[in-house]
Design a protein around this motif. Structure first.
Motif, PDB file in Angstrom:
ATOM      1  N   UNK A  66       0.807  -1.230   0.000  1.00 40.11           N
ATOM      2  CA  UNK A  66       0.000   0.000   0.000  1.00 40.11           C
ATOM      3  C   UNK A  66       0.836   1.273   0.000  1.00 40.11           C
ATOM      4  N   UNK A  67       2.158   1.185   0.235  1.00 44.16           N
ATOM      5  CA  UNK A  67       2.900   2.448   0.309  1.00 44.16           C
ATOM      6  C   UNK A  67       3.100   3.078  -1.065  1.00 44.16           C
ATOM      7  N   UNK A  68       3.106   2.259  -2.103  1.00 44.74           N
ATOM      8  CA  UNK A  68       3.218   2.815  -3.460  1.00 44.74           C
ATOM      9  C   UNK A  68       2.087   3.783  -3.756  1.00 44.74           C
ATOM     10  N   UNK A  69       0.822   3.328  -3.630  1.00 45.88           N
ATOM     11  CA  UNK A  69      -0.293   4.248  -3.871  1.00 45.88           C
ATOM     12  C   UNK A  69      -0.287   5.440  -2.913  1.00 45.88           C
ATOM     13  N   UNK A 108       2.356   7.036  -1.759  1.00 54.91           N
ATOM     14  CA  UNK A 108       3.302   8.037  -2.288  1.00 54.91           C
ATOM     15  C   UNK A 108       2.703   8.746  -3.508  1.00 54.91           C
ATOM     16  N   UNK A 109       2.092   7.965  -4.407  1.00 55.82           N
ATOM     17  CA  UNK A 109       1.447   8.598  -5.566  1.00 55.82           C
ATOM     18  C   UNK A 109       0.341   9.521  -5.069  1.00 55.82           C
ATOM     19  N   UNK A 110      -0.323   9.116  -3.973  1.00 57.81           N
ATOM     20  CA  UNK A 110      -1.406   9.936  -3.412  1.00 57.81           C
ATOM     21  C   UNK A 110      -0.911  11.306  -2.993  1.00 57.81           C
ATOM     22  N   UNK A 111       0.289  11.334  -2.386  1.00 56.94           N
ATOM     23  CA  UNK A 111       0.844  12.631  -1.967  1.00 56.94           C
ATOM     24  C   UNK A 111       0.960  13.551  -3.178  1.00 56.94           C
ATOM     25  N   UNK A 144      12.739   0.262   0.537  1.00 55.14           N
ATOM     26  CA  UNK A 144      12.851   0.037  -0.904  1.00 55.14           C
ATOM     27  C   UNK A 144      11.548   0.327  -1.653  1.00 55.14           C
ATOM     28  N   UNK A 145      10.427  -0.198  -1.137  1.00 55.04           N
ATOM     29  CA  UNK A 145       9.195  -0.029  -1.918  1.00 55.04           C
ATOM     30  C   UNK A 145       8.745   1.430  -1.974  1.00 55.04           C
ATOM     31  N   UNK A 146       9.200   2.237  -0.995  1.00 53.98           N
ATOM     32  CA  UNK A 146       8.887   3.672  -1.071  1.00 53.98           C
ATOM     33  C   UNK A 146       9.765   4.312  -2.138  1.00 53.98           C
ATOM     34  N   UNK A 147      11.021   3.933  -2.140  1.00 54.48           N
ATOM     35  CA  UNK A 147      11.937   4.545  -3.113  1.00 54.48           C
ATOM     36  C   UNK A 147      11.518   4.206  -4.528  1.00 54.48           C
ATOM     37  N   UNK A 148      10.829   3.083  -4.701  1.00 58.57           N
ATOM     38  CA  UNK A 148      10.407   2.721  -6.060  1.00 58.57           C
ATOM     39  C   UNK A 148       9.275   3.618  -6.545  1.00 58.57           C
ATOM     40  N   UNK A 149       8.490   4.125  -5.590  1.00 55.21           N
ATOM     41  CA  UNK A 149       7.333   4.932  -5.998  1.00 55.21           C
ATOM     42  C   UNK A 149       7.678   6.410  -6.110  1.00 55.21           C
ATOM     43  N   UNK A 150       8.715   6.862  -5.377  1.00 54.44           N
ATOM     44  CA  UNK A 150       9.024   8.300  -5.364  1.00 54.44           C
ATOM     45  C   UNK A 150       9.293   8.868  -6.769  1.00 54.44           C
ATOM     46  N   UNK A 151      10.103   8.180  -7.611  1.00 49.41           N
ATOM     47  CA  UNK A 151      10.323   8.762  -8.949  1.00 49.41           C
ATOM     48  C   UNK A 151       9.013   8.952  -9.705  1.00 49.41           C
ATOM     49  N   UNK A 152       8.085   8.013  -9.555  1.00 46.83           N
ATOM     50  CA  UNK A 152       6.813   8.130 -10.287  1.00 46.83           C
ATOM     51  C   UNK A 152       6.020   9.326  -9.776  1.00 46.83           C
ATOM     52  N   UNK A 153       6.086   9.545  -8.442  1.00 47.61           N
ATOM     53  CA  UNK A 153       5.374  10.697  -7.874  1.00 47.61           C
ATOM     54  C   UNK A 153       5.970  11.991  -8.425  1.00 47.61           C
ATOM     55  N   UNK A 154       7.298  12.028  -8.518  1.00 49.91           N
ATOM     56  CA  UNK A 154       7.958  13.227  -9.085  1.00 49.91           C
ATOM     57  C   UNK A 154       7.534  13.408 -10.541  1.00 49.91           C
ATOM     58  N   UNK A 155       7.422  12.293 -11.251  1.00 50.81           N
ATOM     59  CA  UNK A 155       7.008  12.369 -12.656  1.00 50.81           C
ATOM     60  C   UNK A 155       5.621  12.970 -12.793  1.00 50.81           C
ATOM     61  N   UNK A 156       4.725  12.620 -11.868  1.00 49.46           N
ATOM     62  CA  UNK A 156       3.359  13.147 -11.926  1.00 49.46           C
ATOM     63  C   UNK A 156       3.341  14.637 -11.580  1.00 49.46           C
ATOM     64  N   UNK A 174       0.689   5.193 -14.060  1.00 54.74           N
ATOM     65  CA  UNK A 174       1.621   5.238 -12.928  1.00 54.74           C
ATOM     66  C   UNK A 174       1.394   4.068 -11.966  1.00 54.74           C
ATOM     67  N   UNK A 175       0.131   3.727 -11.735  1.00 52.33           N
ATOM     68  CA  UNK A 175      -0.137   2.583 -10.857  1.00 52.33           C
ATOM     69  C   UNK A 175       0.440   1.303 -11.463  1.00 52.33           C
ATOM     70  N   UNK A 176       0.375   1.230 -12.802  1.00 50.89           N
ATOM     71  CA  UNK A 176       0.921   0.043 -13.465  1.00 50.89           C
ATOM     72  C   UNK A 176       2.446   0.028 -13.325  1.00 50.89           C
ATOM     73  N   UNK A 177       3.041   1.219 -13.352  1.00 50.08           N
ATOM     74  CA  UNK A 177       4.509   1.302 -13.237  1.00 50.08           C
ATOM     75  C   UNK A 177       4.997   0.931 -11.844  1.00 50.08           C
ATOM     76  N   UNK A 178       4.077   0.841 -10.855  1.00 50.48           N
ATOM     77  CA  UNK A 178       4.531   0.449  -9.517  1.00 50.48           C
ATOM     78  C   UNK A 178       5.067  -0.980  -9.557  1.00 50.48           C
ATOM     79  N   UNK A 179       4.646  -1.745 -10.566  1.00 53.17           N
ATOM     80  CA  UNK A 179       5.235  -3.077 -10.725  1.00 53.17           C
ATOM     81  C   UNK A 179       5.550  -3.292 -12.190  1.00 53.17           C
ATOM     82  N   UNK A 180       6.664  -2.726 -12.618  1.00 52.11           N
ATOM     83  CA  UNK A 180       6.981  -2.751 -14.051  1.00 52.11           C
ATOM     84  C   UNK A 180       7.242  -4.149 -14.567  1.00 52.11           C
TER      85      UNK A 180
END
Length: 899
Positions: free
Chosen positions: A639-642, A644-647, A674-686, A790-796
């Motif tokens: 759940x931490x991926x969504x 981070x994207x939520x922020x 680790x799983x937070x660091x995987x989502x942070x780049x996507x959040x920056x992208x958004x 972006x949600x799909x990219x959480x598990x590329x």
């Protein structure tokens, strides 16, 4: 204590004595240095006229306390005159106020003893002004004496006095509300202050005061045509900082004011921000000018609003057809190609033109033959993204004679199995928005025997129709029959195609076709996941109960092993999209989600909340998500991926929040798991989509070399997203270097290629930003497409690098030409000079400051980057919309004379 101190005494007794009977007044304000020296020095420094003024005032103070009412009156009048006429520099206290400081307590004491009379009221007025610099913090004396005083013209005491009163009223109001005391006398004062402020170009002050006393409706009667725009621009811009539902109330008042002064285009934009269909229709019915109605339709089309023009809004049939055609975006492709011709970028580009292999050293090109099918698949996507909407390329649309006797399908078969689906669909991307020729060219693939090719063709039909509405619904006619075929890839092609073609349309037929799939237990998980997403897209932000129920049941039916699948996470996302931006409406569904299997419960909760509050800037929700990221995870929780994207989703609404979020994400990178660091780049992208900010670019560049490949892949894709459609040379250079750095790693190389395609999206003519109309409106369908991606990219590894790479086409929903196209009254392109520059925030500033800086003058059509604004550089035409973006109709200015 009736005797005043000797005017010439210099000792501190003059100061302290005056204030003693009445508490601490004078001592509060005494400077911290030793008062003795200060006072002696002060008297010597005074010029002669100042000294005379000081003595004069002290005489008045004595006279006020005289027994003879006549003398009192003269003294008060003179004192009042002195205070009113005192001019002072901005930085210092006016002289009379300064010299009357020691006597404030004396006058106050005397006031208490005075019998009620006109003179007492006069004195109250003067005390009210003196309290401006004298009263102790939090005493609110200025207001107290104002209410006891003559209630006369408030402005005659000057702006500073009025501002101070406003502040005290706000505090007093809060106190009285908590004590439930009556507030009528305050409200009368508020009326006076507001009307004074509105007449003196202090609209923001008036609005702030009314917000404090919770009575914004008062504003409507005080606005006039000269300050209507200034007032409303302040209202709409600070609505972003208010918690719901206040923000909607403020926008509603802005809408009312715009309608009152017939600023229809701005009223329409505000109605879209409110997402209120009644108000949108009201704009159409209130305005009689047919040209302006056409402009409204262009605004609706840009927002992606589904809208049917009926008789009430437009009486004549042919004109109604014209309006409906604009809303349906039937001419978008024409306008886009006109822009391309004007900028001279019509020539098709090949993937190699993008990769520029000749700029790299030998080893990268030597290793290029690693996994040719994967390389060809990447080339397919790059080719589709770069030539998007141009209708021609060098891989898919080559006429059959050109390729030595072979057919034009030869590139198609350079792709393996599921790769063919993406290749066939890429033809739809190349013919984007051009429905007629798109369907004609895709037709040949429907006769194929290969199920993957058919699946791709179905998806291609959806892509071509993306955002374009058509009265004969070709997409529905073609795709509906394939939804129930046996082959899962064909079904997914048809389902995703419907989702893209009818995003935001809330089409009942599609609901009846797709909802049964969710309840069918024999169907494989991937088909169900795509059905949920497509329903979420078609009914985005509609809060549709039936679909929500269907998705919830589908989630409950899944076994534990299925819920662990990456694609299962698309079900909560489909559910979230139904509530996109709808804030509290999600609460009931969020409660239900707490009963799900614990494997997906929190994931679903985060996804629902983040969608519901997307674009609202709600600080409490950002804190909630940050709190979720601080927790340590048990194995297998996602759940931490969504979160981070939520922020990023919540905070993307305005610049300040956006900057703060970028900093917070920087911290999460340092301390997160680790799983937070995987989502942070996507959040920056958004946050910075199609807006390459240098600091974000550097962060992503650093992460793209990360030791964790998932982090590196997310960072690479995000580099593509922040540079999407900008042709940014720096990002292009970074990606070229990455392609030689990762030349042996097929997965990472694939991501680099996709990012390269995105940076050159539509040869630099297209943006992915969901915001438009000077960053005021958020297009729900565009945001939905980005979120899905972006949600799909959480598990590329499982999805994009697996066999579902065609999910990249969800980005089509956010693709819009970033142009300003000016057209004449017959909607034919018209070239006029415009100035394009960096937009400047001038809201609430005095005077008429320039709205753009560092501009260049071009002839339309022109490209607008993120944060750019255009204004006409000629008086010859009048634009029918104050926001120069997309298609703008110009009418000739009747008062224009050629020099």
């Amino acid at each position: 204590m009736s005797k005043t101190p000797d005017p010439n005494s210099t000792g501190p007794s003059g100061n302290a004595g005056a204030g003693k009977p009445n508490g601490e007044e004078a001592t509060v304000k005494v400077p911290a240095k030793d008062p003795k020296k200060k006072d002696e020095k002060k008297d010597e420094d005074l010029s002669e006229e100042d000294l005379a003024l000081k003595q004069q005032l002290e005489l008045y103070v004595e006279r006020v306390q005289d027994a003879d009412p006549g003398l009192q009156k003269v003294a008060l009048e003179s004192m009042r005159q002195e205070i009113r006429t005192a001019t002072s520099s901005m930085t210092s206290v006016p002289k009379p106020l300064k010299f009357l400081r020691p006597h404030y307590g004396t006058l106050k004491g005397f006031y208490e003893k005075m019998p009620d009379s006109d003179l007492k009221i006069l004195l109250a007025d003067i005390l009210s002004v003196l309290a401006l610099t004298m009263s102790a913090e939090g005493e609110r004396e200025s207001l107290k004496y104002r209410l006891l005083g003559s209630q006369g013209d408030i402005g005659s005491w000057g702006h500073e006095y009025v501002r101070n009163l406003s502040g005290e009223i706000g505090q007093e109001y809060a106190t009285r509300q908590s004590e439930e005391a009556p507030i009528d006398d305050l409200m009368e004062l508020v009326q006076q202050i507001v009307s004074f402020n509105m007449k003196h170009n202090a609209e923001p002050d008036a609005v702030d005061l009314l917000i404090e006393v919770e009575d914004l409706d008062l504003l409507v009667e005080h606005v006039d045509s000269s300050n209507c725009k200034r007032t409303c621009s302040y209202l709409t811009s600070f609505a972003k900082y208010l918690p719901g539902p206040d923000d909607m109330l403020v926008l509603d008042i802005a809408y009312t004011i715009y309608m009152k002064f017939e600023e229809y285009p701005l009223a329409l934009v505000t109605a879209l921000a409110l997402d209120n269909m009644q108000s949108i229709k009201q704009v159409f019915t209130s305005c009689d000018d047919i040209l302006r109605k056409r402009q409204f339709c262009y605004i609706l089309a840009r927002h992606g609003q589904t809208f049917d023009v009926d008789e009430e809004m437009c009486a004549s049939d042919e004109e109604r057809e014209v309006l409906q055609e604009i809303v349906n975006k039937a001419k978008l492709s024409e306008g886009y190609l006109a822009l391309a011709r004007d900028i001279e970028v019509m020539e098709a580009k090949t993937p190699d033109d993008i990769y520029k292999p000749h700029l790299l050293d030998g080893r990268a090109s030597a290793g290029a033959s690693v996994d040719s099918a994967r390389q060809n698949l990447a080339a397919t996507f790059v080719n589709a993204f770069v030539n998007a909407g141009f209708g021609q390329d060098k891989l898919m649309t080559v006429p059959s004679e050109a390729t030595s006797g072979g057919s034009s399908t030869s590139w198609l078969f350079k792709n393996k199995e599921h790769g063919k689906a993406s290749a066939a669909a890429s033809l739809g991307m190349i013919l984007l928005w051009d429905v007629d020729s798109g369907l004609a060219q895709l037709d040949k693939y429907f006769h194929s025997t290969d199920t993957h090719v058919i699946a791709g063709a179905l998806l291609g039909v959806g892509i071509v129709n993306c955002g374009i509405k058509n009265d004969c619904d070709p997409a529905l006619a073609l795709l509906a029959e394939y939804v129930d075929k046996d082959d899962p890839s064909v079904r997914i092609g048809a389902i995703m195609g419907l989702g893209l073609a009818y995003a935001g349309a809330q089409n009942e037929q599609i609901r009846s076709i797709l909802t049964p799939i969710l309840g069918d237990n024999k169907v494989s998980l991937d088909v169900i996941a795509f059905a949920a997403i497509s329903l979420g897209l078609v009914y985005v932000g509609s809060c549709n109960e039936e679909i929500a129920q269907a998705i919830i049941f589908a989630l409950m039916e899944r076994s534990e092993s299925e819920l662990g699948e990456p694609l299962a996470r698309l079900l909560p996302l489909g559910l979230g999209l139904l509530y996109l931006g709808k804030q509290e409406s999600v609460d009931a569904t969020a409660e239900v989600s707490k009963t799900f299997h614990e494997k997906i419960r929190k994931h679903c909760d985060m996804t629902l909340l983040s969608c519901a509050y997307a674009g609202t800037g709600n600080v409490l929700k950002v804190q909630h998500f940050l709190g979720q990221c601080a927790q340590h995870l048990e194995k297998g929780e996602t759940y931490q991926g969504p979160a981070i994207l939520g922020i990023a989703m919540v905070a993307m609404s305005e610049e300040l929040g956006l900057e703060m979020t970028i900093r917070s994400l920087e911290h999460l990178l340092q301390y997160g798991e680790q799983n937070i660091r995987r989502a942070v780049p996507l959040a920056l992208g958004l946050l910075c989509i199609s807006n390459p900010k240098v600091n974000v670019m550097d962060t992503l560049s650093r992460l793209s070399h990360d030791s964790d490949t998932e982090v590196a892949m997310a960072a690479i894709i995000s580099l593509g997203l922040i540079g999407a459609g900008t042709n940014n040379a720096r990002i292009a250079g970074m990606l070229r270097n990455l392609s030689s750095y990762y030349y042996k790693e097929a997965n990472l190389l694939f991501c680099v290629r996709i990012a390269q395609g995105l940076v050159h999206l539509g040869k630099g003519l297209i943006t992915l930003s969901p915001y438009h109309s000077e960053r005021f409106l958020l297009s729900p369908t565009a945001l939905a497409g980005l979120l899905t991606m972006l949600h799909i990219c959480l598990d590329m590894k499982a999805i994009i690098l697996g066999k579902y790479h065609y999910v990249l086409y969800f980005l089509t929903l956010a693709m819009q030409p970033r142009m300003l196209m000016t057209v004449d009254e017959n909607l034919k392109p018209l070239s006029v000079p415009v100035r394009v520059g960096q937009a400047v925030d001038v809201i609430g500033q005095a005077g008429r400051p320039k709205t753009i800086t560092g501009f260049q003058t071009h002839s339309t059509p022109v490209l607008l980057a993120t944060g750019d604004r255009a204004e006409l550089a000629t008086e010859k035409y009048i634009p029918l919309s104050p926001i120069l973006e997309g298609f703008v109709i110009l009418k000739e200015n009747p008062e224009y004379r050629d020099e």
